[in-house]
Design a protein around this motif. Structure first.
Motif, PDB file in Angstrom:
ATOM      1  N   GLY A 109       0.991  -4.780   5.306  1.00 50.93           N
ATOM      2  CA  GLY A 109       0.025  -4.772   6.199  1.00 50.93           C
ATOM      3  C   GLY A 109      -1.376  -5.118   5.670  1.00 50.93           C
ATOM      4  N   LEU A 113      -3.805  -2.071   7.106  1.00 49.75           N
ATOM      5  CA  LEU A 113      -3.227  -1.044   6.967  1.00 49.75           C
ATOM      6  C   LEU A 113      -3.967   0.058   5.931  1.00 49.75           C
ATOM      7  N   PHE A 115      -6.791   0.418   4.861  1.00 42.27           N
ATOM      8  CA  PHE A 115      -8.224   0.848   5.578  1.00 42.27           C
ATOM      9  C   PHE A 115      -8.134   1.755   6.581  1.00 42.27           C
ATOM     10  N   TRP A 116      -7.067   1.372   7.558  1.00 37.04           N
ATOM     11  CA  TRP A 116      -6.824   2.301   8.683  1.00 37.04           C
ATOM     12  C   TRP A 116      -6.291   3.743   8.038  1.00 37.04           C
ATOM     13  N   VAL A 117      -5.554   3.893   6.918  1.00 38.00           N
ATOM     14  CA  VAL A 117      -5.181   5.094   6.573  1.00 38.00           C
ATOM     15  C   VAL A 117      -6.274   5.834   6.027  1.00 38.00           C
ATOM     16  N   GLN A 120      -8.710   7.445   8.274  1.00 42.25           N
ATOM     17  CA  GLN A 120      -8.229   8.760   9.156  1.00 42.25           C
ATOM     18  C   GLN A 120      -9.047   9.946   8.509  1.00 42.25           C
ATOM     19  N   ARG A 121      -9.236   9.544   7.073  1.00 41.83           N
ATOM     20  CA  ARG A 121      -9.903  10.931   6.409  1.00 41.83           C
ATOM     21  C   ARG A 121     -11.431  11.229   7.087  1.00 41.83           C
ATOM     22  N   PHE A 122     -11.866  10.225   7.678  1.00 42.16           N
ATOM     23  CA  PHE A 122     -13.252  10.307   8.217  1.00 42.16           C
ATOM     24  C   PHE A 122     -13.405  10.736   9.643  1.00 42.16           C
ATOM     25  N   LEU A 123     -12.122  11.048  10.142  1.00 42.48           N
ATOM     26  CA  LEU A 123     -12.359  11.474  11.736  1.00 42.48           C
ATOM     27  C   LEU A 123     -12.955  12.802  11.537  1.00 42.48           C
ATOM     28  N   LEU A 157      -2.556  13.437   4.142  1.00 44.40           N
ATOM     29  CA  LEU A 157      -2.048  12.221   3.853  1.00 44.40           C
ATOM     30  C   LEU A 157      -2.889  11.157   3.287  1.00 44.40           C
ATOM     31  N   TRP A 162      -4.193   7.189  -0.902  1.00 42.14           N
ATOM     32  CA  TRP A 162      -5.150   6.513  -1.958  1.00 42.14           C
ATOM     33  C   TRP A 162      -5.020   6.936  -3.450  1.00 42.14           C
TER      34      TRP A 162
END
Lengths: 282, 313
Positions: A109, A113, A115-117, A120-123, A157, A162
């Motif tokens: 990806g 991919l 960066f997308w994962v 999620q940590r920053f939501l 996750l 990371w």
């Protein structure tokens, strides 16, 4: 040279004093609340109201520990926390390792991919937890161990992925390539060669996931109530009361500190890598 | 026996592995199978709820009212025109800004004193990072015990030090309640700054400092000319991560002030929590959380994009 030497000597002599003062101040700042909490947990309730405060209780007692664990269901919270944190840790480490390996070795990806994962940590949890609450109520996961385990797995996750990503990137490819040439499937190369080599990294990532789950409050507050509540949510019982329950709150705090501090100090060497999510080459 | 075994293994190595049709398929799509479970889980518990909440924010989702009427932007309007919401956003920005700034300066100072090794450094290091492993709830509880009036020891110590009676309501009076929340946050997160900055400092090549010392440059100039530029990326990293965490501030507030007195310590997270889970205006809360998400996304894209550019992983 002659002019520089005395200046340097003066600098060397004055530096340690400032250093010692700053470190001393910071050490006291860090330790003082911990000491006071411990002190509160072992002193008899009569000692709370005295002026000056009782710095060292003359007759230490364990009654608050007993009350916190049994009367306030601290023990149930402790057991729930253990079940939920351990399960989520194992799941997060397992799925995180699989994903990280794929990202690190096959560039799956591309940048998107990974960066997308990470994103999620920053939501903000508040944006996720409300709909999750509604969905959980509908599918019967509200206030269950499984529900919180799934939530914690997803929430830990990104960091697991990371950390492991950095670890696999730092590992030479040659061993797996040799295995592939020898006729191993990609899965065998991963499972038999890369996984054992990455074991220390996996353990470090797992320790971080465990500590994150163990100390988490917000999801547990909203997604559980009477059966799957975790240790941090037990502290709700002590809010807004004056005096009488200080000892119980402090005792419970001391109990829940033990595993995370023990694990944290053990994983200290991997701390930097974990906190900086692989951006630092240790 | 021995030679035959070797020959056999070599033979097997040269031959293409015999695999079932499924195994062949699995081997071809190996990389996607590995990311699959994690991606599915994130989609199920993060992306799907987000989309679901987008729907909820445009309808009237109420446990008491049957049916969910479409109300358009009304939920968003309610949040935007709520003075408490605006206050909470302002408070979130200022509290997190001030806390992170203090943590940064203090963390940098401690990192600078710890960068050269000295006896006892390992032990001190272990103690200094302890707050990172403690639940924010417990941090809030610990500072409540210290600050609570009239039993906590803080006012007593201050009275002794200043020589006059100190009766501060640390968790009920402005501005002290903000001071209390900032102290608790600083206590918990300065170690985070310290650890990252220390990592950055140890990565600076020591020969730069040796050269500077030969040139007779003073400590302040060394800091400006060598330390600061080399530490830049790491500073940005530390500030980004901490800031993005700080704007969700909730746990210590829940324990220490409960948002009060009144709504004086409502941060954005606390405001949305109250709307959603104590007043059960679920739609209004989801609308608000979307607005908050947009604010956060702006900060994330600005900071993280820059971060990735500076620090290629």
């Amino acid at each position: 040279m002659a002019a520089v030497a005395p200046a340097r000597r003066r600098k060397r002599r004055s530096l340690p004093i400032g250093r010692i003062l700053l470190l001393g101040f910071f050490l006291v700042f860090v330790l003082w609340p911990l000491y006071w909490m411990f002190n509160t947990s072992i002193k008899p309730s009569d000692d709370y109201l005295t002026v000056p405060p009782v710095w060292f209780p003359a007759a230490p007692t364990l009654v608050h520990y007993k009350a916190a664990l049994f009367a306030y269901r601290g023990l149930d919270g402790l057991i729930n926390s253990l079940i939920i944190s351990l399960s989520a840790t194992v799941l997060s480490a397992l799925l995180g390792t699989l994903m990280a390996y794929s990202l690190a070795r096959y560039d799956t990806g591309g940048k998107h991919l990974s960066f997308w994962v990470l994103s999620q940590r920053f939501l903000p949890p508040i944006g996720i937890v409300l709909p999750v609450f509604l969905i959980y109520r509908q599918v019967g996961l509200y206030d269950t161990h499984v529900g919180l385990i799934i939530a914690y797995t997803v929430f830990t996750l990104p960091v697991s992925v990371w950390m492991m990503f950095a670890y696999f990137r730092g590992m030479p490819k040659s061993m797996e390539e040799a295995a592939l040439v020898d006729g191993c499937t990609r899965w065998e190369a991963f499972w038999r060669v890369a996984m054992p080599l990455a074991a220390p990294g996996i353990v470090a990532a797992a320790v971080f996931a465990f500590i994150a789950c163990w100390t988490e409050f917000f999801f547990a507050l909203i997604l559980t109530s009477r059966t799957a509540f975790t240790l941090p949510t037990v502290f709700r019982a002590f809010i807004g009361f004056q005096g009488a329950q200080y000892g119980e709150a402090a005792a419970l705090a001391i109990v829940s500190l033990v595993p995370s501090i023990a694990l944290g100090v053990l994983a200290q060497r991997h701390l930097v890598r974990g906190l900086t999510l692989g951006a630092v080459r240790g | 026996m021995q030679p035959t075994a070797t020959i056999r293994r070599l033979k097997a190595a040269g031959a293409p592995p015999r695999l079932s049709a499924f195994a062949q398929w699995a081997d071809r799509h190996f990389k996607w199978l590995l990311v699959g479970p994690a991606v599915l889980l994130i989609l199920a518990l993060s992306i799907y709820p987000l989309l679901f909440s987008l729907v909820v924010s445009f309808i009237n989702y109420d446990f008491q009212v049957p049916g969910h009427a479409f109300v358009g932007l009304k939920n968003f309007e309610r949040v935007v025109f709520d003075p408490v919401a605006r206050w909470s956003l302002l408070l979130t920005a200022s509290l997190s800004g001030i806390s992170v700034a203090i943590e940064f300066v203090l963390g940098l100072l401690v990192a600078l004193t710890m960068v050269r090794s000295f006896p006892g450094r390992g032990v001190i290091m272990s103690i200094l990072i302890v707050p990172l492993f403690i639940s924010p709830v417990i941090v809030g509880q610990a500072w409540t015990l210290l600050l609570q009036r009239p039993f906590g020891p803080t006012n007593y110590i201050l009275t002794q030090l200043l020589g006059q009676e100190v009766t501060i309501g640390w968790m009920t009076e402005r501005p002290w309640l903000y001071v209390s929340l900032i102290i608790a946050d600083v206590w918990q997160w300065t170690p985070f700054m310290f650890v990252i900055l220390l990592a950055g400092l140890t990565a600076i090549p020591p020969n730069l400092y040796e050269a500077a010392e030969l040139d007779g440059v003073n400590a302040w100039q060394v800091f400006w000319a060598i330390t600061l530029p080399h530490l830049g990326p790491m500073m940005l990293l530390a500030l980004t991560f901490r800031l993005l965490d700080a704007i969700r501030m909730f746990d210590t507030i829940f324990i220490m002030t409960g948002g009060g007195p009144g709504t004086q310590t409502y941060t954005a997270s606390y405001y949305l929590y109250t709307i959603g889970f104590t007043q059960f205006h679920l739609s209004q809360a989801t609308a608000g959380s979307w607005l908050f998400l947009i604010f956060t996304a702006l900060i994330v894209t600005l900071l993280v994009r820059r971060l990735l550019k500076v620090e290629p992983v």
